[in-house]
Design an enzyme around this catalytic site. Sequence first.
Site, PDB file in Angstrom:
ATOM      1  CG  ASN A   1      -1.716   1.255   1.383  1.00 34.29           C
ATOM      2  OD1 ASN A   1      -1.874   2.028   0.438  1.00 34.29           O
ATOM      3  ND2 ASN A   1      -2.243   1.483   2.577  1.00 34.29           N
ATOM      4  CD1 TRP A   2       3.736   1.396  -2.829  1.00 34.78           C
ATOM      5  CD2 TRP A   2       3.540   2.519  -4.762  1.00 34.78           C
ATOM      6  NE1 TRP A   2       4.557   0.790  -3.743  1.00 34.78           N
ATOM      7  CE2 TRP A   2       4.462   1.452  -4.935  1.00 34.78           C
ATOM      8  CE3 TRP A   2       3.260   3.341  -5.838  1.00 34.78           C
ATOM      9  CZ2 TRP A   2       5.094   1.227  -6.164  1.00 34.78           C
ATOM     10  CZ3 TRP A   2       3.886   3.115  -7.046  1.00 34.78           C
ATOM     11  CH2 TRP A   2       4.800   2.069  -7.204  1.00 34.78           C
ATOM     12  CD  GLU A   5      -3.409  -2.509   7.557  1.00 33.18           C
ATOM     13  OE1 GLU A   5      -2.297  -2.559   7.018  1.00 33.18           O
ATOM     14  OE2 GLU A   5      -4.191  -1.557   7.401  1.00 33.18           O
ATOM     15  CB  SER A  23       5.520  -2.053  11.832  1.00 30.81           C
ATOM     16  OG  SER A  23       5.057  -0.757  12.163  1.00 30.81           O
ATOM     17  N   GLY A  54       4.900   1.217   4.709  1.00 31.24           N
ATOM     18  CA  GLY A  54       6.167   1.884   4.459  1.00 31.24           C
ATOM     19  C   GLY A  54       7.200   1.050   3.738  1.00 31.24           C
TER      20      GLY A  54
END
Length: 241
Positions: free
Chosen positions: A9-10, A165, A204, A226
């Site tokens: 996921n950008w 998440e 993360s 990220g």
Amino acid sequence: MRKVIIAGNWKMYKTQGEAAEFLMEFIPEIDNVPEDREVVLCVPFTDLTIVNKSLHGNRIRLGAQNVHWEDCGAYTGEISASMLTEMGVRYVIVGHSERRQYFGETDETVNLRLKAAQNGGLIPILCVGETKQQRDAGAVEQTIFAQLDRGLEGVDLRRLVIAYEPIWAIGTGETCEAIEANRVIGIIRDRLSDPQVTIQYGGSVKPSNIDEIMAQPQIDGVLVGGASLAAGDFAGIVNYK
């Protein structure tokens, strides 16, 4: 069998030029990914066309980050399922915690978007998870069950991916212990009428912890934030052992 899906996921990163540079580095790094492992890139709307053109002939699937519940109308700034499928999109993230936190998404609007995505031929990735306050209050199951029960009403589980998440682990560097992520994903699976739904972990995820995460029996993949922005890091995740 449940499908293993590794999705990046950008978020709101990468211009078209930066997306092209990423793909030039990333694509050669995933030549030996096992056939049973699906790789998805969920990119900003402005990158969809250039990424789609670069993906022809390889294993990567294209994903978007949101979809509206109507196919057209006076909804400034929104994108419909038909607009996405025309651009080669196959997957779409729905109900990410950032959408819920910053843009007023509710379980009810998430439900509408899920059904619109499926009706338009897309496979939605439904995000669920708890805040640190909810976890500390012992309300993990209560929170997630409410998201599932309201969000999945009328949704076809055969054309769905769920991403657990924990909100406190998104972009914080703090990762939910793999055994705890496995436990929560297990209770999510037990809540569903179809146990074959692919359920990912997100929060993360890094090359240094992907092997431990994917060794858990209930976890079918990851939704990576990220670490999906750097081609080398994301390739390291996709090529987990």
